[in-house]
Design an enzyme around this catalytic site. Sequence first.
Site, PDB file in Angstrom:
ATOM      1  N   THR A  48      39.594  36.463  32.217  1.00  0.00           N
ATOM      2  CA  THR A  48      40.555  35.604  32.931  1.00  0.00           C
ATOM      3  C   THR A  48      41.467  34.911  31.926  1.00  0.00           C
ATOM      4  O   THR A  48      42.201  33.989  32.287  1.00  0.00           O
ATOM      5  CB  THR A  48      39.825  34.492  33.726  1.00  0.00           C
ATOM      6  OG1 THR A  48      38.924  33.822  32.840  1.00  0.00           O
ATOM      7  CG2 THR A  48      39.074  35.036  34.911  1.00  0.00           C
ATOM      8  N   ARG A  80      43.628  36.267  28.584  1.00  0.00           N
ATOM      9  CA  ARG A  80      44.863  37.015  28.397  1.00  0.00           C
ATOM     10  C   ARG A  80      44.508  38.461  28.075  1.00  0.00           C
ATOM     11  O   ARG A  80      43.523  38.726  27.369  1.00  0.00           O
ATOM     12  CB  ARG A  80      45.700  36.441  27.243  1.00  0.00           C
ATOM     13  CG  ARG A  80      46.434  35.135  27.546  1.00  0.00           C
ATOM     14  CD  ARG A  80      47.568  35.314  28.562  1.00  0.00           C
ATOM     15  NE  ARG A  80      48.345  34.108  28.778  1.00  0.00           N
ATOM     16  CZ  ARG A  80      48.121  33.199  29.735  1.00  0.00           C
ATOM     17  NH1 ARG A  80      47.120  33.372  30.584  1.00  0.00           N
ATOM     18  NH2 ARG A  80      48.912  32.154  29.867  1.00  0.00           N
ATOM     19  N   GLU A  82      51.210  43.291  31.644  1.00  0.00           N
ATOM     20  CA  GLU A  82      51.345  42.876  33.047  1.00  0.00           C
ATOM     21  C   GLU A  82      52.763  42.359  33.302  1.00  0.00           C
ATOM     22  O   GLU A  82      53.402  41.877  32.366  1.00  0.00           O
ATOM     23  CB  GLU A  82      50.309  41.782  33.384  1.00  0.00           C
ATOM     24  CG  GLU A  82      50.523  40.474  32.633  1.00  0.00           C
ATOM     25  CD  GLU A  82      49.488  39.406  33.004  1.00  0.00           C
ATOM     26  OE1 GLU A  82      48.286  39.645  32.852  1.00  0.00           O
ATOM     27  OE2 GLU A  82      49.930  38.320  33.420  1.00  0.00           O
ATOM     28  N   HIS A 110      46.579  38.322  37.938  1.00  0.00           N
ATOM     29  CA  HIS A 110      46.778  37.058  37.207  1.00  0.00           C
ATOM     30  C   HIS A 110      46.879  35.866  38.170  1.00  0.00           C
ATOM     31  O   HIS A 110      47.901  35.169  38.230  1.00  0.00           O
ATOM     32  CB  HIS A 110      48.027  37.138  36.313  1.00  0.00           C
ATOM     33  CG  HIS A 110      48.043  36.101  35.223  1.00  0.00           C
ATOM     34  ND1 HIS A 110      48.589  36.334  33.977  1.00  0.00           N
ATOM     35  CD2 HIS A 110      47.583  34.824  35.181  1.00  0.00           C
ATOM     36  CE1 HIS A 110      48.462  35.244  33.227  1.00  0.00           C
ATOM     37  NE2 HIS A 110      47.857  34.319  33.936  1.00  0.00           N
ATOM     38  N   ILE A 111      45.791  35.656  38.926  1.00  0.00           N
ATOM     39  CA  ILE A 111      45.799  34.575  39.917  1.00  0.00           C
ATOM     40  C   ILE A 111      44.737  33.517  39.618  1.00  0.00           C
ATOM     41  O   ILE A 111      44.339  32.762  40.514  1.00  0.00           O
ATOM     42  CB  ILE A 111      45.615  35.118  41.359  1.00  0.00           C
ATOM     43  CG1 ILE A 111      44.352  35.984  41.465  1.00  0.00           C
ATOM     44  CG2 ILE A 111      46.851  35.891  41.801  1.00  0.00           C
ATOM     45  CD1 ILE A 111      43.943  36.295  42.901  1.00  0.00           C
ATOM     46  N   SER A 125      44.773  30.643  38.289  1.00  0.00           N
ATOM     47  CA  SER A 125      45.101  29.252  38.631  1.00  0.00           C
ATOM     48  C   SER A 125      45.863  29.138  39.954  1.00  0.00           C
ATOM     49  O   SER A 125      46.417  28.079  40.260  1.00  0.00           O
ATOM     50  CB  SER A 125      45.918  28.624  37.496  1.00  0.00           C
ATOM     51  OG  SER A 125      47.065  29.409  37.226  1.00  0.00           O
TER      52      SER A 125
END
Length: 322
Positions: free
Chosen positions: A238, A240, A269, A288-289, A291
């Site tokens: 989670t 990079r 990405e 990439h969710i 947060s």
Amino acid sequence: MTHKPVILVTRKLPKAVEARLVRDYAPILNPDDKLYSAEELIDLSSTADAILPCHTEKMTAALIEKLPANIKAIANFSVGVDHCDLEAAKSKGIIVTNTPDVLSDATAEIAMLLMLGAARRASEGERMVRASQWHDWSPGFMVGRQVTGKRFGVIGMGRVGQVSAKRARCFDMDIHYYNRSRLRNELEAGATYHETVESLLPHCDVLSIHCPATPETTGLLNAARIALLPEGAIVVNTARGGVVNDEALIEALKSGKVWAAGLDVFNGEPEDIHPEYRTLDNVFLLPHIGSATQDTRDAMGYRALDNLDAIFAGKEPGDRVA
Ligand code: DGY
């Protein structure tokens, strides 16, 4: 009336955050949420006093070099600052801030989702049901891995790593970690510290990556290090994409050395991720969710504004990184 600082806001932010921006600043908003090119960012900066970017804006040395002298600060709407060349900003006298702490809970939730999704073949099962391919049930059907009582290894025991470890403890997992420095006793909470990544890896039934992307961590999870994991480990990322060597992870996913992976972040990405990730059944993929909850988005915006408030009041911002 005193002049309100002009803030170039590169993406559409939550309503409440934009309302505070409008109240306290003269923001240049982006209601269409357009992804600006470097040239557009430079043009739009011509009248701004500060920029409030996300990780989607690549604040490279070349871009920062071309920013007009009126730009005093870059207040990132992110905890990660790998998209922003800190040295270039420093040498131009631009203050840079980030938004730590406020996204730790949300990101740790996604780490748990990825761990469970990978371990229990969630993505494979979900696709099967949606495609009307679910025809039978038997004891051997869709058998996954149980994580309860297993070892949860963390690379990077910062705030997100610590919350993830706390959540993993709810599954009775035994926590191991590598961090540049050992945590104080009360933060360690019984976790086993390893002085090197190499000594951590053999203890990871689940390896969860939480370190920032820096030149030192680029490609850190490579073939040699994957070889040190127990057979059939699960890898969760989670942090990079840059921390993982994709070819090495894909090879390990194909051979079964790594039983499954849960990935929220990728090299290249959003569109240029390694194509083989899309074809492997044993990866659970998210866009990439980490947060991406309303509470956290609001808190990230407020934190970025707290930093700007301090800067324009002539004070030291709480989250200065350059
Ligand atoms: C962060 O804050 O670094 C998240 O990855 C979103 O940018």
